[in-house]
Design a protein around this motif. Structure first.
Motif, PDB file in Angstrom:
ATOM      1  N   GLY A   9       0.702  -1.307  -0.011  1.00 37.81           N
ATOM      2  CA  GLY A   9       0.135  -0.023   0.034  1.00 37.81           C
ATOM      3  C   GLY A   9       0.769   1.223  -0.046  1.00 37.81           C
ATOM      4  O   GLY A   9       1.808   1.202   0.049  1.00 37.81           O
ATOM      5  N   GLY A  10       0.291   2.279  -0.204  1.00 40.08           N
ATOM      6  CA  GLY A  10       0.858   3.601  -0.038  1.00 40.08           C
ATOM      7  C   GLY A  10       0.173   4.691  -0.658  1.00 40.08           C
ATOM      8  O   GLY A  10      -1.322   4.434  -1.058  1.00 40.08           O
ATOM      9  N   LEU A  11       0.717   5.828  -1.028  1.00 41.41           N
ATOM     10  CA  LEU A  11       0.190   7.008  -1.441  1.00 41.41           C
ATOM     11  C   LEU A  11       0.473   7.278  -3.132  1.00 41.41           C
ATOM     12  O   LEU A  11       1.859   6.939  -3.525  1.00 41.41           O
ATOM     13  CB  LEU A  11       0.722   8.360  -0.787  1.00 41.41           C
ATOM     14  N   VAL A  12      -0.608   7.350  -3.957  1.00 40.98           N
ATOM     15  CA  VAL A  12      -0.150   7.200  -5.415  1.00 40.98           C
ATOM     16  C   VAL A  12      -1.342   8.262  -5.953  1.00 40.98           C
ATOM     17  O   VAL A  12      -2.255   8.689  -5.253  1.00 40.98           O
ATOM     18  CB  VAL A  12      -0.667   6.024  -5.761  1.00 40.98           C
ATOM     19  N   GLN A  13      -0.719   8.828  -7.181  1.00 40.91           N
ATOM     20  CA  GLN A  13      -1.706  10.022  -7.563  1.00 40.91           C
ATOM     21  C   GLN A  13      -2.617   9.282  -8.532  1.00 40.91           C
ATOM     22  O   GLN A  13      -2.568   8.163  -9.180  1.00 40.91           O
ATOM     23  CB  GLN A  13      -0.724  10.898  -8.531  1.00 40.91           C
ATOM     24  N   GLY A  15      -4.847   7.869 -11.503  1.00 41.76           N
ATOM     25  CA  GLY A  15      -4.045   7.308 -12.466  1.00 41.76           C
ATOM     26  C   GLY A  15      -2.846   6.584 -12.229  1.00 41.76           C
ATOM     27  O   GLY A  15      -2.403   5.697 -13.462  1.00 41.76           O
ATOM     28  N   GLY A  16      -2.422   6.336 -11.284  1.00 45.19           N
ATOM     29  CA  GLY A  16      -1.411   5.467 -11.015  1.00 45.19           C
ATOM     30  C   GLY A  16      -1.562   3.882 -10.777  1.00 45.19           C
ATOM     31  O   GLY A  16      -2.837   3.719 -10.727  1.00 45.19           O
ATOM     32  N   SER A  17      -0.536   3.314 -10.244  1.00 46.05           N
ATOM     33  CA  SER A  17      -0.646   1.976 -10.065  1.00 46.05           C
ATOM     34  C   SER A  17      -0.089   1.456  -8.650  1.00 46.05           C
ATOM     35  O   SER A  17       0.803   2.038  -8.272  1.00 46.05           O
ATOM     36  CB  SER A  17      -0.159   1.126 -11.233  1.00 46.05           C
ATOM     37  N   LEU A  18      -0.808   0.555  -8.271  1.00 42.97           N
ATOM     38  CA  LEU A  18       0.101   0.003  -7.027  1.00 42.97           C
ATOM     39  C   LEU A  18      -0.277  -1.641  -7.230  1.00 42.97           C
ATOM     40  O   LEU A  18      -1.375  -2.176  -7.767  1.00 42.97           O
ATOM     41  CB  LEU A  18      -0.549   0.375  -5.917  1.00 42.97           C
ATOM     42  N   ARG A  19       0.618  -2.319  -6.564  1.00 47.31           N
ATOM     43  CA  ARG A  19       0.494  -3.843  -6.478  1.00 47.31           C
ATOM     44  C   ARG A  19       0.583  -4.166  -5.201  1.00 47.31           C
ATOM     45  O   ARG A  19       1.332  -3.907  -4.598  1.00 47.31           O
ATOM     46  CB  ARG A  19       1.491  -4.704  -7.333  1.00 47.31           C
ATOM     47  N   LEU A  20      -0.672  -4.752  -4.545  1.00 45.03           N
ATOM     48  CA  LEU A  20      -0.665  -5.426  -3.124  1.00 45.03           C
ATOM     49  C   LEU A  20      -0.323  -6.790  -3.258  1.00 45.03           C
ATOM     50  O   LEU A  20      -0.493  -7.432  -4.199  1.00 45.03           O
ATOM     51  CB  LEU A  20      -2.150  -5.118  -2.594  1.00 45.03           C
ATOM     52  N   MET A  82      -3.392  -2.955  -9.151  1.00 39.25           N
ATOM     53  CA  MET A  82      -4.507  -1.933  -9.186  1.00 39.25           C
ATOM     54  C   MET A  82      -3.874  -1.019 -10.048  1.00 39.25           C
ATOM     55  O   MET A  82      -2.888  -0.485 -10.060  1.00 39.25           O
ATOM     56  CB  MET A  82      -4.660  -1.353  -7.898  1.00 39.25           C
ATOM     57  N   ASN A  83      -4.497  -0.724 -11.298  1.00 33.12           N
ATOM     58  CA  ASN A  83      -4.276   0.431 -12.273  1.00 33.12           C
ATOM     59  C   ASN A  83      -5.258   1.485 -12.472  1.00 33.12           C
ATOM     60  O   ASN A  83      -6.441   1.200 -12.087  1.00 33.12           O
ATOM     61  CB  ASN A  83      -4.032  -0.429 -13.777  1.00 33.12           C
ATOM     62  N   SER A  84      -4.830   2.341 -13.030  1.00 36.86           N
ATOM     63  CA  SER A  84      -5.890   3.531 -13.326  1.00 36.86           C
ATOM     64  C   SER A  84      -6.656   4.011 -11.990  1.00 36.86           C
ATOM     65  O   SER A  84      -7.864   4.161 -11.957  1.00 36.86           O
ATOM     66  CB  SER A  84      -6.857   3.257 -14.157  1.00 36.86           C
ATOM     67  N   LEU A  85      -5.836   4.197 -10.908  1.00 39.13           N
ATOM     68  CA  LEU A  85      -6.495   4.262  -9.519  1.00 39.13           C
ATOM     69  C   LEU A  85      -7.069   5.658  -9.623  1.00 39.13           C
ATOM     70  O   LEU A  85      -6.736   6.715  -9.951  1.00 39.13           O
ATOM     71  CB  LEU A  85      -5.358   4.308  -8.352  1.00 39.13           C
ATOM     72  N   LYS A  86      -8.238   5.658  -8.624  1.00 40.33           N
ATOM     73  CA  LYS A  86      -9.147   6.828  -8.625  1.00 40.33           C
ATOM     74  C   LYS A  86      -9.145   7.354  -7.078  1.00 40.33           C
ATOM     75  O   LYS A  86      -8.952   6.422  -6.270  1.00 40.33           O
ATOM     76  CB  LYS A  86     -10.559   6.627  -8.888  1.00 40.33           C
TER      77      LYS A  86
END
Length: 115
Positions: A9-13, A15-20, A82-86
């Motif tokens: 987890g973390g902070l993302v802008q 449109g960004g992506s994260l992988r849990l 997780m892509n295209s984060l909102k």
């Protein structure tokens, strides 16, 4: 006793992506249904995605096409790409393991989507 440990987890802008990732202890992972849930402030916990023992997946309508759940039985680990984060994806994300009537939860990992 099964322990689930989430990470990624973390902070993302927007449109960004994260992988849990969620690593499970013990030997029942291979025969367990795995899932990811999330809980935003002031809201109930909701299902995000699930994956069966044979790899069948399901997703909440709100994340279809943006999130992908997968599992690696050799590593006892389930992932959530997780892509295209909102901003509305902001929540604590929890890993869930279900097998033979038992349910286990991880401690959660915070995801914040903000500019």
């Amino acid at each position: 006793q099964v322990q689930l440990v989430e990470s990624g987890g973390g902070l993302v802008q927007p449109g960004g992506s994260l992988r849990l990732s969620c690593a499970a202890s013990g030997s029942i992972f291979r025969s367990a249904t795995m899932g990811w849930y999330r809980q935003a402030p002031g809201k109930q916990r909701e299902s995000v995605a699930g994956i069966s023992t044979v790899g069948t997946t399901n997703y909440a309508d709100s994340v279809k096409g943006r999130f992908t759940i997968s599992r690696d039985n050799a590593k006892n680990t389930v992932y959530l790409q997780m892509n295209s984060l909102k901003p509305e994806d902001t929540a604590v994300y929890y890993c869930n393991l279900r097998r033979a009537g038992y349910t286990y939860w991880g401690q959660g990992t915070q995801v914040a989507v903000s500019s």
